[in-house]
Design a protein around this motif. Structure first.
Motif, PDB file in Angstrom:
ATOM      1  N   SER A  52      29.743  30.427  37.733  1.00 48.60           N
ATOM      2  CA  SER A  52      29.619  29.462  36.645  1.00 48.60           C
ATOM      3  C   SER A  52      29.489  30.124  35.274  1.00 48.60           C
ATOM      4  CB  SER A  52      28.421  28.552  36.891  1.00 48.60           C
ATOM      5  OG  SER A  52      27.241  29.318  37.022  1.00 48.60           O
ATOM      6  N   ASP A  53      29.111  31.398  35.263  1.00 42.72           N
ATOM      7  CA  ASP A  53      29.011  32.130  34.007  1.00 42.72           C
ATOM      8  C   ASP A  53      30.324  32.810  33.624  1.00 42.72           C
ATOM      9  OD1 ASP A  53      25.674  33.131  34.901  1.00 42.72           O
ATOM     10  OD2 ASP A  53      26.323  31.485  33.604  1.00 42.72           O
ATOM     11  N   GLY A  54      31.320  32.686  34.492  1.00 45.20           N
ATOM     12  CA  GLY A  54      32.606  33.299  34.197  1.00 45.20           C
ATOM     13  C   GLY A  54      32.753  34.719  34.711  1.00 45.20           C
ATOM     14  N   ASN A  55      31.787  35.202  35.465  1.00 44.19           N
ATOM     15  CA  ASN A  55      31.906  36.533  36.048  1.00 44.19           C
ATOM     16  C   ASN A  55      32.926  36.484  37.183  1.00 44.19           C
ATOM     17  OD1 ASN A  55      29.724  37.819  34.512  1.00 44.19           O
ATOM     18  ND2 ASN A  55      28.421  36.383  35.636  1.00 44.19           N
ATOM     19  N   THR A  56      33.789  37.455  37.226  1.00 41.86           N
ATOM     20  CA  THR A  56      34.900  37.436  38.173  1.00 41.86           C
ATOM     21  C   THR A  56      34.845  38.597  39.156  1.00 41.86           C
ATOM     22  OG1 THR A  56      36.304  38.659  36.635  1.00 41.86           O
ATOM     23  CG2 THR A  56      36.416  36.252  36.556  1.00 41.86           C
ATOM     24  N   TYR A  57      35.528  38.386  40.272  1.00 37.26           N
ATOM     25  CA  TYR A  57      35.664  39.417  41.295  1.00 37.26           C
ATOM     26  C   TYR A  57      37.087  39.339  41.830  1.00 37.26           C
ATOM     27  CZ  TYR A  57      35.671  41.610  45.846  1.00 37.26           C
ATOM     28  OH  TYR A  57      36.007  42.373  46.921  1.00 37.26           O
ATOM     29  N   TYR A  58      37.666  40.515  42.114  1.00 38.57           N
ATOM     30  CA  TYR A  58      39.021  40.561  42.653  1.00 38.57           C
ATOM     31  C   TYR A  58      39.085  41.484  43.869  1.00 38.57           C
ATOM     32  CZ  TYR A  58      40.237  38.512  38.170  1.00 38.57           C
ATOM     33  OH  TYR A  58      40.294  37.687  37.071  1.00 38.57           O
ATOM     34  N   ALA A  59      39.871  41.081  44.833  1.00 40.54           N
ATOM     35  CA  ALA A  59      40.168  41.980  45.934  1.00 40.54           C
ATOM     36  C   ALA A  59      41.025  43.131  45.395  1.00 40.54           C
ATOM     37  CB  ALA A  59      40.927  41.239  47.026  1.00 40.54           C
ATOM     38  N   GLY A  60      40.888  44.280  46.034  1.00 36.26           N
ATOM     39  CA  GLY A  60      41.594  45.456  45.561  1.00 36.26           C
ATOM     40  C   GLY A  60      43.106  45.287  45.505  1.00 36.26           C
ATOM     41  N   SER A  61      43.641  44.491  46.428  1.00 35.56           N
ATOM     42  CA  SER A  61      45.089  44.324  46.512  1.00 35.56           C
ATOM     43  C   SER A  61      45.682  43.545  45.343  1.00 35.56           C
ATOM     44  CB  SER A  61      45.452  43.638  47.825  1.00 35.56           C
ATOM     45  OG  SER A  61      44.816  42.374  47.908  1.00 35.56           O
ATOM     46  N   GLY A  64      44.136  43.762  38.718  1.00 32.22           N
ATOM     47  CA  GLY A  64      45.082  44.204  37.702  1.00 32.22           C
ATOM     48  C   GLY A  64      46.335  43.351  37.648  1.00 32.22           C
ATOM     49  N   ARG A  65      46.547  42.521  38.656  1.00 36.55           N
ATOM     50  CA  ARG A  65      47.731  41.649  38.678  1.00 36.55           C
ATOM     51  C   ARG A  65      47.363  40.163  38.595  1.00 36.55           C
ATOM     52  NH1 ARG A  65      50.840  41.401  43.077  1.00 36.55           N
ATOM     53  NH2 ARG A  65      49.169  41.915  44.546  1.00 36.55           N
ATOM     54  N   PHE A  66      46.257  39.774  39.195  1.00 34.56           N
ATOM     55  CA  PHE A  66      45.815  38.378  39.227  1.00 34.56           C
ATOM     56  C   PHE A  66      44.638  38.190  38.286  1.00 34.56           C
ATOM     57  CE2 PHE A  66      47.259  37.205  43.832  1.00 34.56           C
ATOM     58  CZ  PHE A  66      48.531  37.688  43.544  1.00 34.56           C
ATOM     59  N   ILE A  67      44.560  36.981  37.721  1.00 35.55           N
ATOM     60  CA  ILE A  67      43.450  36.630  36.853  1.00 35.55           C
ATOM     61  C   ILE A  67      42.932  35.253  37.236  1.00 35.55           C
ATOM     62  CG2 ILE A  67      42.685  36.219  34.487  1.00 35.55           C
ATOM     63  CD1 ILE A  67      45.040  37.996  33.575  1.00 35.55           C
ATOM     64  N   ILE A  68      41.639  35.183  37.531  1.00 35.00           N
ATOM     65  CA  ILE A  68      41.009  33.905  37.832  1.00 35.00           C
ATOM     66  C   ILE A  68      40.279  33.423  36.579  1.00 35.00           C
ATOM     67  CG2 ILE A  68      38.905  34.955  38.754  1.00 35.00           C
ATOM     68  CD1 ILE A  68      38.784  32.619  40.774  1.00 35.00           C
ATOM     69  N   SER A  69      40.360  32.124  36.318  1.00 36.89           N
ATOM     70  CA  SER A  69      39.694  31.556  35.147  1.00 36.89           C
ATOM     71  C   SER A  69      39.325  30.107  35.451  1.00 36.89           C
ATOM     72  CB  SER A  69      40.594  31.646  33.921  1.00 36.89           C
ATOM     73  OG  SER A  69      41.785  30.891  34.112  1.00 36.89           O
ATOM     74  N   GLN A  70      38.555  29.526  34.571  1.00 39.83           N
ATOM     75  CA  GLN A  70      38.173  28.135  34.766  1.00 39.83           C
ATOM     76  C   GLN A  70      38.123  27.406  33.436  1.00 39.83           C
ATOM     77  OE1 GLN A  70      34.429  28.466  36.826  1.00 39.83           O
ATOM     78  NE2 GLN A  70      33.366  29.400  35.099  1.00 39.83           N
ATOM     79  N   ASP A  71      38.420  26.126  33.492  1.00 39.62           N
ATOM     80  CA  ASP A  71      38.345  25.260  32.328  1.00 39.62           C
ATOM     81  C   ASP A  71      37.387  24.133  32.697  1.00 39.62           C
ATOM     82  OD1 ASP A  71      38.679  23.373  30.314  1.00 39.62           O
ATOM     83  OD2 ASP A  71      40.815  23.787  30.073  1.00 39.62           O
TER      84      ASP A  71
END
Length: 120
Positions: A52-61, A64-71
């Motif tokens: 909810s604070d906008g902190n993100t996590y990505y799988a290694g695969s 650098g290519r995918f971006i998660i965001s929320q509105d």
């Protein structure tokens, strides 16, 4: 909370897609939101998560290519997918997760999924 994904489709390698996950109401903010994917014959895997604070996590695969965001105004979580590879081909699911960890067994609510197909 109900989740509805959209934005999947077929693209060539190197292309981009943006997936959307629309939540039925703002209670989704009480959950850790994640994107998962499942290819035929493979287990469902976590791709990206956002709190909810906008902190993100990505799988290694996908880092650098995918971006998660929320509105929050639109009750929507997005997954921008760039530099797509054939290995990204899968059904993509949005989930509301009760624990702040990107594992499918902790998910409380799931969307119906949207198919992404990347051709070489």
């Amino acid at each position: 909370v109900q989740l509805v994904e959209s934005g999947g489709g077929s693209v060539q390698a190197g292309g981009s897609l943006r997936l959307s996950c629309a939540a039925s109401d703002d209670t989704y903010r009480n959950y850790y939101m994640g994107w998962f994917r499942q290819a035929p014959g493979k287990e469902r895997e976590g791709v990206a998560g956002i709190d909810s604070d906008g902190n993100t996590y990505y799988a290694g695969s996908v880092k650098g290519r995918f971006i998660i965001s929320q509105d929050n105004a639109k009750n929507t979580v997005y997954l921008q997918m760039n530099s797509l590879e054939p290995e990204d081909t899968a059904m993509y699911y949005c989930a509301a997760i009760w624990a702040r960890i990107l594992l499918s067994r902790y998910a409380t609510y799931w969307g119906q999924g949207t198919q992404v197909t990347v051709s070489s």
